[in-house]
Design an enzyme around this catalytic site. Sequence first.
Site, PDB file in Angstrom:
ATOM      1  N   TYR A  41       8.830 -28.700  20.941  1.00  0.00           N
ATOM      2  CA  TYR A  41       8.420 -27.558  21.136  1.00  0.00           C
ATOM      3  C   TYR A  41       7.214 -27.251  20.106  1.00  0.00           C
ATOM      4  CZ  TYR A  41      13.160 -27.000  23.270  1.00  0.00           C
ATOM      5  OH  TYR A  41      14.172 -27.029  23.940  1.00  0.00           O
ATOM      6  N   CYS A  75       7.650   4.538   8.783  1.00  0.00           N
ATOM      7  CA  CYS A  75       7.003   5.047  10.157  1.00  0.00           C
ATOM      8  C   CYS A  75       7.696   6.128  10.494  1.00  0.00           C
ATOM      9  CB  CYS A  75       7.116   3.954  11.014  1.00  0.00           C
ATOM     10  SG  CYS A  75       6.349   4.026  12.690  1.00  0.00           S
ATOM     11  N   ASP A  91      11.580 -26.610  17.155  1.00  0.00           N
ATOM     12  CA  ASP A  91      11.509 -25.256  17.082  1.00  0.00           C
ATOM     13  C   ASP A  91      11.505 -24.478  18.296  1.00  0.00           C
ATOM     14  OD1 ASP A  91      10.776 -22.717  16.174  1.00  0.00           O
ATOM     15  OD2 ASP A  91       8.717 -23.023  15.649  1.00  0.00           O
ATOM     16  N   CYS A 132      15.024 -18.939  15.320  1.00  0.00           N
ATOM     17  CA  CYS A 132      14.840 -17.435  15.252  1.00  0.00           C
ATOM     18  C   CYS A 132      15.781 -16.749  15.743  1.00  0.00           C
ATOM     19  CB  CYS A 132      13.246 -17.291  15.795  1.00  0.00           C
ATOM     20  SG  CYS A 132      13.397 -17.096  17.502  1.00  0.00           S
ATOM     21  N   CYS A 152      11.543  -1.594  15.039  1.00  0.00           N
ATOM     22  CA  CYS A 152      12.309  -1.690  13.942  1.00  0.00           C
ATOM     23  C   CYS A 152      13.747  -1.224  14.019  1.00  0.00           C
ATOM     24  CB  CYS A 152      11.422  -1.010  12.691  1.00  0.00           C
ATOM     25  SG  CYS A 152       9.746  -1.603  12.373  1.00  0.00           S
TER      26      CYS A 152
END
Length: 459
Positions: free
Chosen positions: A319, A90, A389, A416, A101
């Site tokens: 969740y 990019c 989660d 995550c 990113c």
Amino acid sequence: MSARRPSRPRARAGRDVTGTELELEVGPVAHGGHCVARTEGEGRVVFVRHALPGERVLARVTEGTEESSFWRADAVRVLRADADRVEPACPVARPGLCGGCDFQHVALPRQRVLKAEVVAEQLRRLAGLDVTAGTDVVVEPVPGDTGDGTDTGDAAGGGGAGLRWRTRTRFAVDAEGRPGLHVHRSHAVVPLDDCPISAPGVVGSGVLGARWGNVEAVEVAAGSDGGPPLAVALPSAGRHAHLPKLPGASLAVRTADGVHRVSGRTWVGERVAAGGREHAFRVSGAGFWQGHRAAPGVLAEAVLEAAAPRPGESALDLYAGAGLFTAVLAAAVGEQGSVLAVEGEERAVRDARRSLHGAPQVELWAGAVEESLADEELAGRSVDVVVLDPPRAGAGRDVVTGVAGLRPRAVVYVACDPAALARDVATFAQHGYRLDGLRAFDLFPQTAHVECVARLVPA
């Protein structure tokens, strides 16, 4: 008695050194998408983006004062490059531009090595576990994203080499109505006409080529059922949004009282193959769904493997979102078993109810997970398996304590954020549960994020 005056924010002490350039030897990767370096002589810590461990770079300070305990900086010139440095795909994935990113300058296989090092370091530091990257922690690629020359597809057509994977993207809108992404740690918006990590359906929605009046952000979701993508505009506070026409997408507006249809439908459809079956879901208003196009199937299979639910067992899905894990758990335990799903967002619960209406073994609760775990009705149940989660901040002590108090034979934790996972694993250990297995997946190529599936069992 007079009222106490509100305290004023403390100004940063010392001279601002933003813009100062330094030659640095780059050290190890750290949680957050940067590497750690130290200034020569003084030894001040500098968190450097756009660098790789072992490189020597010219770095420009982006945040810090003479009195700061650490500085932040961007590597603006590479004096000695690592062999795994590549040209970003990019044009705005560079210092001072888009902050979406973290690792586009790193070859994809090396990105996974760096992420494994971060996961292992967090588990050692915060959970006190003796784990090593590359042996105990390996970040696995997902279909189409290996980056080792065996990828199928191409960037424009739908994937390969860590591109075109993101089916959900939130674009900020600048003062001129142009959509884009924020500069790292800034409110400034970099306008975009493409986003190489966003899926073809997101980019093809027409959102990036349109102008948006009195809109602060546009959320775009591209489902997997072949239907049109959905763009949801978030109007600026107290303003009436001026919206473009999007012939290739559905369009809606989100306000404090809900999501309102402008054209098309206010939801996207998803289809997921897992456990030998295909499951269909609807997700309203660009609500939460795993971002990577392969993530729902990969995670559902990993959860089933870790939980190993048996026919007739009782499962708890915390969740639960739109019901991804609820559906695969329900299929595994069968109609003689039971699954209780708990989700705090009413809209997601409604979506799950529509998607799971044919599963009589499923019960859905709308409410905070902490409050549900304290409910006497749940406390009195026998629970064999718990899947959770939580959001990026993690489950936290109260939830972990409540889950452990149910004494399930297995807890499967989808995370995550490795730091949040490590903190919660440490809390589980205090309640008699040990980490029995861990898989990590590269569900966020080109970024520093990584998804983990951890299995905890009674010690």
